[in-house]
Enzyme design. Structure first.
Site, mmCIF file in Angstrom:
data_model
loop_
_atom_site.group_PDB
_atom_site.id
_atom_site.type_symbol
_atom_site.label_atom_id
_atom_site.label_comp_id
_atom_site.label_asym_id
_atom_site.label_seq_id
_atom_site.Cartn_x
_atom_site.Cartn_y
_atom_site.Cartn_z
ATOM 1 N N PRO A 1 0.825 -1.219 0.000
ATOM 2 C CA PRO A 1 0.000 0.000 0.000
ATOM 3 C C PRO A 1 0.855 1.264 0.000
ATOM 4 C CG PRO A 1 -0.429 -1.368 1.946
ATOM 5 C CD PRO A 1 0.788 -1.896 1.281
ATOM 6 N N GLU A 2 0.766 2.004 -1.055
ATOM 7 C CA GLU A 2 1.328 3.345 -1.104
ATOM 8 C C GLU A 2 0.180 4.307 -0.823
ATOM 9 O OE1 GLU A 2 4.433 4.680 -2.384
ATOM 10 O OE2 GLU A 2 5.476 2.898 -3.084
ATOM 11 N N HIS B 1 -3.675 -14.396 8.775
ATOM 12 C CA HIS B 1 -3.185 -13.014 8.838
ATOM 13 C C HIS B 1 -4.302 -11.972 8.930
ATOM 14 C CE1 HIS B 1 0.643 -14.826 8.089
ATOM 15 N NE2 HIS B 1 0.374 -15.110 6.847
ATOM 16 N N ARG C 1 2.967 -9.437 6.879
ATOM 17 C CA ARG C 1 4.279 -9.092 7.435
ATOM 18 C C ARG C 1 4.205 -8.330 8.754
ATOM 19 N NH1 ARG C 1 7.286 -7.637 1.732
ATOM 20 N NH2 ARG C 1 6.367 -9.409 0.697
ATOM 21 N N ARG D 1 22.210 20.120 1.005
ATOM 22 C CA ARG D 1 22.025 18.710 1.384
ATOM 23 C C ARG D 1 22.800 17.825 0.417
ATOM 24 N NH1 ARG D 1 17.315 17.637 4.393
ATOM 25 N NH2 ARG D 1 18.070 15.504 4.342
#
Length: 268
Positions: A2-3, A91, A110, A149
């Site tokens: 999932p983004e 799960h 996971r 940076r």
DNA sequence: CTTTCAGCCTGACGGC
DNA sequence: TGCCGTCAGGCTGAAA
């Protein structure tokens, strides 16, 4: 995996079915997510209808009268409305039963996700940068924050302090579309090129959310995951394949412990 | 301050 | 066929 677009699609899919109803029962089948999930529903949720389901970065916020639950889907999580008669799958770690009959199941092989309750602010949200699709995020911000940076631009845009919700897939795609090498030091990129990069981040995320919208019906019916956006990716997962722009073979490297694909000719 | 990196976890996949 | 190693990745927290 999932983004942000999948989280937003999830939010839109479940909210209409549960907002306004009370949670009557919480079942925790496996509390061992990133942080232990409380076994009991907090007392302050009792009798409180769900006000809204919001999203901040990749977090979902279930807002009640007196507090909220913070959910993250981690790497492999999903949240769906289930038929109470359908058996729980492996799960399926959490179940929320609503008074109107809706049953919300949290599935996460996971177990990188989380489910935390708080009456006040959630500390996980404290240091987050702006939403990528909001007006606060633009090329000017990227340019300002990147001065001096040395970190590579890809981990720079994946840093939640810079902008939230830009995961590995969309960082890879946005850099490809903007023609910027992912290993270039963030501080060496011009204002104009950051302008372009910000536009590509917004464009690729908005397009993916639009695609996610088409899976919404499947979602509610609980018909399965859906392949969504994968066919439309130009670079992500295509190392060694021809570049869609010039035909040269796409290169691979690791940046910030993440696989990165880019075109040596098109990205500078 | 910035940058890097181990660790969390399971399933998929390749090699033997 | 099964076992073993490797990889995938968001996020945190600690080290450099």
């Amino acid at each position: 995996m999932p983004e942000l677009p999948e989280v937003e699609t999830t939010r839109r899919g479940i909210a209409p079915h549960i907002v306004g109803s009370c949670v009557t029962e919480l079942r925790v089948h496996n509390p061992a997510l990133r942080w232990p999930v409380p076994a009991e529903l907090p007392a302050w949720v009792a009798g409180q209808p769900l006000h809204s389901v919001a999203r901040r970065a990749k977090y979902l916020l279930f807002n009640f009268e007196r507090g909220s639950a913070l959910l993250h889907l981690g790497m492999s999580g999903s949240l769906r409305l289930a038929d109470p008669a359908s058996p729980r799958r492996t799960h399926d770690h959490l179940e929320w039963q609503f008074a109107n009959g809706a049953l919300l199941r949290y599935h996460d092989p996971r177990r990188f996700g989380c489910c935390l309750w708080s009456e006040g602010a959630h500390p996980q949200l404290a240091a987050l940068g702006p939403e990528p699709l909001g007006d606060e995020f633009d090329g000017e911000r990227l340019w300002q924050r990147s001065r001096r940076r040395t970190v590579a631009v890809k981990p720079f845009i994946m840093d939640n302090a810079t902008v939230v919700g830009v995961g590995n897939i969309y960082a890879t795609e946005a850099l490809f579309n903007a023609g910027i090498r992912p290993d270039r030091a963030a501080g060496t990129i011009s204002r104009a090129r950051y302008q372009r990069l910000a536009e590509e981040i917004k464009r690729v995320l908005a397009a993916a959310i639009e695609q996610g919208g088409t899976t919404l019906r499947d979602f509610v019916n609980g018909n399965g995951e859906s392949g969504y956006f994968a066919q439309q990716l130009s670079a992500y997962g295509r190392g060694g394949e021809p570049c869609p722009g010039c035909g040269a073979l796409l290169s691979e490297l690791r940046l910030g412990q993440r696989s990165t694909v880019f075109c040596k000719r098109c990205q500078r």
